[in-house]
Design an enzyme around this catalytic site. Structure first.
Site: not given
Ligand code: NAD
Ligand code: MG
Length: 294
Positions: A186, A199
């Site tokens: 991130s 985080y």
């Molecule tokens: P998202 O909610 O679509 O994806 C996160 C996924 O993690 C969920 O779909 C869920 O199924 C899975 N998850 C959570 N806890 C779990 C567990 N205990 N066991 C199995 N699966 C589990 O959201 P996203 O934003 O697409 O996140 C994807 C990645 O991107 C993450 O690592 C997040 O930290 C990172 N990220 C997101 C952003 C943002 O602004 N959305 C920014 C930087 C990084």
């Protein structure tokens, strides 16, 4: 062949209706507007033909967009997710629309046993594992470090960091030369976030894990890289931040808006395929223009 019009900068939202989901993981099909995960102008050309990809958190958000782009490039896709059945089924349908096989593997990746079984099941069901995308994650904003409970700290590390070890250990038992591991970190690992101290530190761990694992994995011909997204419109956003914060999400970036999941997918394709054959131990930044030192 009839081409659909491309998404233009003017089509992308710069603000959002205030909304909050009380439970994490969030549910994508309840978001308004829905995140854009399939770019009609992205035409695959077989960059991942005959490859098998396992994507954690592949049901929704960034992982879903990656699953769809991988399918367009000819890969079969295994999707791991916690429990969001309706999102996972929608992703499966979209992947299959592009002629790829998609299998769903619900379960909690905090469990080492589940992680190892997950990789073993994928290898047994598909016959191989070429691409591991460690993408699942959680975040629980707090106003200061004092509000971060031991339980929250454990949960954040148990989801965001430990499974990368279990899944990579197991995957490397099966991966052949040319395989790749891609970890989602991130922008917060580089610039911090005053509401996300725990985080951000897990995402710093993901950066260091990526760099260090790349040094040993390359001995068996496996490249390890990362992607550092900026603010992206996904279920994580609406299930962790307040409704007011969501309304202006991403406006602080130089581009003045949040990214959409489809804007991340080509970077994950690049890191998974031969185009990046001389790239390992790196993190690519897809963040709307925020400067990072890496
Ligand atoms: P998202 O909610 O679509 O994806 C996160 C996924 O993690 C969920 O779909 C869920 O199924 C899975 N998850 C959570 N806890 C779990 C567990 N205990 N066991 C199995 N699966 C589990 O959201 P996203 O934003 O697409 O996140 C994807 C990645 O991107 C993450 O690592 C997040 O930290 C990172 N990220 C997101 C952003 C943002 O602004 N959305 C920014 C930087 C990084
Ligand atoms: Mg989800």
């Amino acid at each position: 062949m009839k081409f659909k019009p491309c998404i233009s900068e003017n089509d992308l939202p710069r603000s959002f209706p205030p909304q909050h989901q009380d439970v994490q993981p969030g549910i994508e099909c309840e978001m308004v507007p829905r995140p854009i995960y399939d770019d009609p102008c992205y035409i695959g050309c077989g960059k991942l033909k005959n490859k098998v990809a396992l994507i954690t958190g592949g049901d929704s958000g960034i992982g879903r967009a990656v699953a769809v782009a991988y399918a367009k490039e000819g890969a079969d896709v295994a999707i791991s997710y916690l429990c969001e059945e309706c999102d996972a089924l929608e992703t499966k349908a979209c992947v299959e629309k592009y002629g790829a096989t998609c299998r769903l593997y619900p379960g909690d990746i905090r469990s080492e046993k589940f992680c190892r079984q997950l990789v073993q099941c994928v290898v047994s069901d598909f016959g191989a594992l070429d691409i591991l995308v460690n993408n699942a994650g959680v975040q629980f904003p707090q106003p200061s470090i004092q509000e971060i409970s031991p339980q929250q700290l454990c949960l954040t590390y148990e989801v965001n960091v430990f499974p990368l070890f279990y899944l990579s250990q197991e995957a490397l038992c099966y991966m052949k030369e040319g395989s790749t591991i891609i970890n989602t970190t991130s922008v917060t690992a580089y610039v911090g976030n005053d509401q996300l101290i725990d985080y951000s530190s897990t995402k710093g761990a993901v950066v260091s894990f990526t760099r260090t694992l790349s040094q040993t994995a390359i001995r068996q011909g496996v490249r390890v890289n990362g992607v550092a997204p900026g603010p992206i419109w996904t279920p994580l956003t609406v299930s962790s931040f307040s409704a007011d914060y969501v309304a202006t999400f991403g406006q602080e970036t130089p581009m003045g808006r949040a990214g959409q999941p489809y804007e991340l997918a080509p970077t994950y394709v690049y890191l998974a395929c031969r185009d990046s054959s001389y790239v390992t131990g790196q993190v690519l930044h897809v963040n709307g223009g925020t400067m990072t030192e890496s």
